[in-house]
Design a protein around this motif. Structure first.
Motif, short mmCIF file in Angstrom:
data_model
loop_
_atom_site.label_atom_id
_atom_site.label_comp_id
_atom_site.label_asym_id
_atom_site.label_seq_id
_atom_site.Cartn_x
_atom_site.Cartn_y
_atom_site.Cartn_z
N GLU A 93 0.82 -1.21 0.00
CA GLU A 93 0.00 0.00 0.00
C GLU A 93 0.86 1.26 0.00
OE1 GLU A 93 -2.93 2.60 -0.29
OE2 GLU A 93 -3.10 0.42 -0.56
N CYS A 94 2.01 1.22 0.67
CA CYS A 94 2.88 2.40 0.68
C CYS A 94 3.36 2.72 -0.74
CB CYS A 94 4.07 2.16 1.59
SG CYS A 94 3.68 2.20 3.35
N ARG A 121 1.75 2.15 -3.50
CA ARG A 121 0.63 2.76 -4.22
C ARG A 121 0.43 4.21 -3.78
NH1 ARG A 121 -1.25 -2.44 -2.70
NH2 ARG A 121 -1.36 -3.85 -4.50
N THR A 122 0.61 4.46 -2.50
CA THR A 122 0.48 5.83 -1.99
C THR A 122 1.55 6.73 -2.60
OG1 THR A 122 -0.44 5.03 0.10
CG2 THR A 122 0.51 7.25 0.09
N SER A 131 1.20 10.00 -5.20
CA SER A 131 1.77 11.29 -4.87
C SER A 131 2.70 11.81 -5.97
CB SER A 131 2.54 11.21 -3.55
OG SER A 131 3.70 10.41 -3.69
N PHE A 137 -2.60 14.45 0.90
CA PHE A 137 -2.53 13.32 1.83
C PHE A 137 -3.72 13.33 2.81
CE2 PHE A 137 1.92 13.16 0.43
CZ PHE A 137 2.02 11.79 0.19
N HIS A 166 -6.30 11.68 0.76
CA HIS A 166 -5.95 10.26 0.60
C HIS A 166 -6.32 9.47 1.85
CE1 HIS A 166 -3.25 6.73 0.77
NE2 HIS A 166 -3.42 6.70 -0.55
N ASP A 167 -6.03 10.02 3.04
CA ASP A 167 -6.37 9.34 4.28
C ASP A 167 -7.88 9.17 4.42
OD1 ASP A 167 -3.71 9.24 4.85
OD2 ASP A 167 -3.72 10.94 6.26
N LYS A 193 -9.18 6.54 1.84
CA LYS A 193 -8.85 5.17 2.21
C LYS A 193 -9.68 4.70 3.40
CE LYS A 193 -5.78 3.98 -0.80
NZ LYS A 193 -6.00 2.81 -1.69
#
Length: 313
Positions: free
Chosen positions: A82-83, A85-86, A90, A113, A116-117, A120
């Motif tokens: 997942e990191c 993809r994050t 970005s 972000f 994004h948070d 998700k």
């Protein structure tokens, strides 16, 4: 390592036991984690370390069979990337903020972000549901194929576990070379150092004997004279030390006759030593190639292209 250690502490405090944690270098970090003050809690709370699926393929095979999600029970369909993809999402900020002021760049990154948070978090329920649904579909569709293969091959689930354990034990046995191989390689290294030191000492002795001739006929200066005398002294010291090391090894290993360069033992050992270095070089090349392929893959991601100003041609 202080940041991942702090993260592990937070995860244990907030989520308790039976947590699976992915980290690109979990195989190395795990040793640090077990030796830290968190080691007892990690064992008691059954924290499971995982190397993410994407990065796991860049690790060697012994690492994969112990840390890759494919071989860890309970992780399901999760790939622990997942990191990545994050970070990939970005990348789109680069084009939008490269000509912005410092304030607006930081503002854009912060808003990105935050959204994004929230996104998700809102989608987490559906994410868990879809993973569960996909897992049931895979079990249903693959169970028939697996049963047919088991009947044909005469295997059961116990065989799969046994195969995995056998592979783990096989690679554990490769961590150290057989004693006779190690002894031969060590002796060859000593002999080659001794032969090299002998050649250097002989050459330095010849130069020292011809020193007066070179001073008279070739006009050696003080610098060159000092160099000849120093090489004569140091090369003989290196040869003496190498001779002592070789003799000590021969005494410890019970080698009565020193191998000559043209002896069968020396030739066989030279082949073994060469193959040993060749395999090590091949492993290193393979590691670098895989690493480079992953780097090229990341370079091809969208959203990291250069910005084109329409006012310039």
């Amino acid at each position: 390592m202080k940041y991942p250690l702090a993260m592990v502490r937070w995860l244990l405090d907030h989520y308790g036991a039976d947590v699976g944690l992915g980290y690109d270098i979990m195989c190395a970090f795990w040793k640090t984690l077990k030796r830290s003050s968190l080691g007892a809690d990690v064992t008691a709370m059954r924290l499971q370390g995982v190397v993410p699926a994407f990065h796991g393929h860049a690790h060697n095979r012994p690492c994969q069979i112990g840390w890759h999600p494919l071989y860890i029970e309970g992780v399901g369909l999760e790939d622990f990337e997942e990191c990545e993809r994050t970070f990939a999402l970005s990348n789109h900020l680069a084009v939008a903020t490269r000509l912005a002021t410092v304030f607006h760049r930081q503002q854009q990154i912060d808003e990105h972000f935050q959204f994004h948070d929230q996104d998700k978090h809102a989608a987490s329920g559906n994410f868990i549901f879809q993973n569960y649904r996909q897992a049931l579909e895979k079990i249903g569709s693959n169970r028939g194929q697996l049963s047919a293969l088991e009947q044909t091959l005469g295997t059961t689930a116990a065989h799969y576990e046994l195969d995995h354990l056998t592979e783990v034990k096989y690679f554990e046995g490769l961590r150290t070379e057989p004693p006779e191989f190690q002894q031969t390689a060590d002796y060859m290294e000593l002999l080659q150092k001794l032969f090299s030191a002998s050649i250097s000492a002989d050459q330095a002795k010849t130069d020292y004997i011809r020193l007066d001739f070179n001073i008279i006929n070739n006009g050696y200066t003080k610098k060159e004279i000092t160099g000849v005398r120093t090489r004569y002294r140091t090369s003989w010291t290196k040869y003496t030390n190498s001779e002592e090391d070789t003799a000590r090894f021969e005494e410890e290993q019970g080698i009565e006759t020193r191998w000559a360069v043209d002896s069968p033992q020396y030739r066989d050992a030279l082949v073994l030593s060469t193959e040993r270095r060749y395999r090590a070089a091949i492993s290193e090349v393979e590691r670098l190639v895989v690493q480079r392929l992953f780097e090229l893959t990341k370079l091809g991601m969208s959203g990291v292209g250069t910005y084109t100003n329409p006012n310039f041609t």
